[in-house]
Design a protein around this motif. Structure first.
Motif, PDB file in Angstrom:
ATOM      1  N   CYS A   4     -26.340   5.973 -18.451  1.00  0.00           N
ATOM      2  CA  CYS A   4     -25.552   7.185 -18.647  1.00  0.00           C
ATOM      3  C   CYS A   4     -24.330   6.866 -19.512  1.00  0.00           C
ATOM      4  O   CYS A   4     -23.604   5.906 -19.254  1.00  0.00           O
ATOM      5  CB  CYS A   4     -25.092   7.743 -17.295  1.00  0.00           C
ATOM      6  SG  CYS A   4     -24.029   9.196 -17.419  1.00  0.00           S
ATOM      7  N   GLU A   5     -24.099   7.691 -20.537  1.00  0.00           N
ATOM      8  CA  GLU A   5     -22.985   7.431 -21.449  1.00  0.00           C
ATOM      9  C   GLU A   5     -21.631   7.788 -20.848  1.00  0.00           C
ATOM     10  O   GLU A   5     -20.604   7.417 -21.405  1.00  0.00           O
ATOM     11  CB  GLU A   5     -23.180   8.161 -22.770  1.00  0.00           C
ATOM     12  CG  GLU A   5     -23.096   9.658 -22.695  1.00  0.00           C
ATOM     13  CD  GLU A   5     -23.339  10.308 -24.042  1.00  0.00           C
ATOM     14  OE1 GLU A   5     -22.421  10.976 -24.531  1.00  0.00           O
ATOM     15  OE2 GLU A   5     -24.447  10.153 -24.598  1.00  0.00           O
ATOM     16  N   VAL A   6     -21.611   8.466 -19.700  1.00  0.00           N
ATOM     17  CA  VAL A   6     -20.343   8.800 -19.055  1.00  0.00           C
ATOM     18  C   VAL A   6     -19.974   7.766 -17.999  1.00  0.00           C
ATOM     19  O   VAL A   6     -18.907   7.160 -18.046  1.00  0.00           O
ATOM     20  CB  VAL A   6     -20.379  10.216 -18.436  1.00  0.00           C
ATOM     21  CG1 VAL A   6     -19.130  10.501 -17.623  1.00  0.00           C
ATOM     22  CG2 VAL A   6     -20.540  11.259 -19.529  1.00  0.00           C
ATOM     23  N   CYS A   7     -20.863   7.559 -17.027  1.00  0.00           N
ATOM     24  CA  CYS A   7     -20.521   6.680 -15.898  1.00  0.00           C
ATOM     25  C   CYS A   7     -21.123   5.284 -15.993  1.00  0.00           C
ATOM     26  O   CYS A   7     -20.755   4.398 -15.232  1.00  0.00           O
ATOM     27  CB  CYS A   7     -20.943   7.335 -14.582  1.00  0.00           C
ATOM     28  SG  CYS A   7     -22.732   7.429 -14.335  1.00  0.00           S
ATOM     29  N   GLY A   8     -22.064   5.092 -16.917  1.00  0.00           N
ATOM     30  CA  GLY A   8     -22.658   3.772 -17.101  1.00  0.00           C
ATOM     31  C   GLY A   8     -23.777   3.444 -16.135  1.00  0.00           C
ATOM     32  O   GLY A   8     -24.312   2.333 -16.169  1.00  0.00           O
TER      33      GLY A   8
END
Length: 77
Positions: A4-8
């Motif tokens: 995920c590019e937000v939370c990793g």
């Protein structure tokens, strides 16, 4: 798996969102909203519903648009 590019989070059920020629990867809708939703110019809330646009600015509703001096904008009911 995709990260995920937000939370990793590295998650096997991550999904892609294709928008404006870019591909984004998220593990949940919350992260997608956080990254992709426009923000109201008046109250700063993430706009996840219809919202309104006036003069290239986004607002969560007509009330916020009017608060910023935009005339003639009404919510649909």
């Amino acid at each position: 798996m995709a990260k995920c590019e937000v939370c990793g989070n590295d998650y096997g059920m991550a999904f892609e969102v294709h928008a404006q020629g870019a591909v984004h990867v998220f593990d949940c809708f919350s992260c997608a909203i956080h990254r992709m939703a426009p923000v109201c110019e008046n109250c700063k809330v993430s706009i996840i519903g219809q919202g309104v646009e006036a003069d290239g600015m986004f607002y969560c509703g007509a009330h916020c648009a009017r608060e910023q001096g935009k005339a003639g904008i009404v919510d649909r009911v």
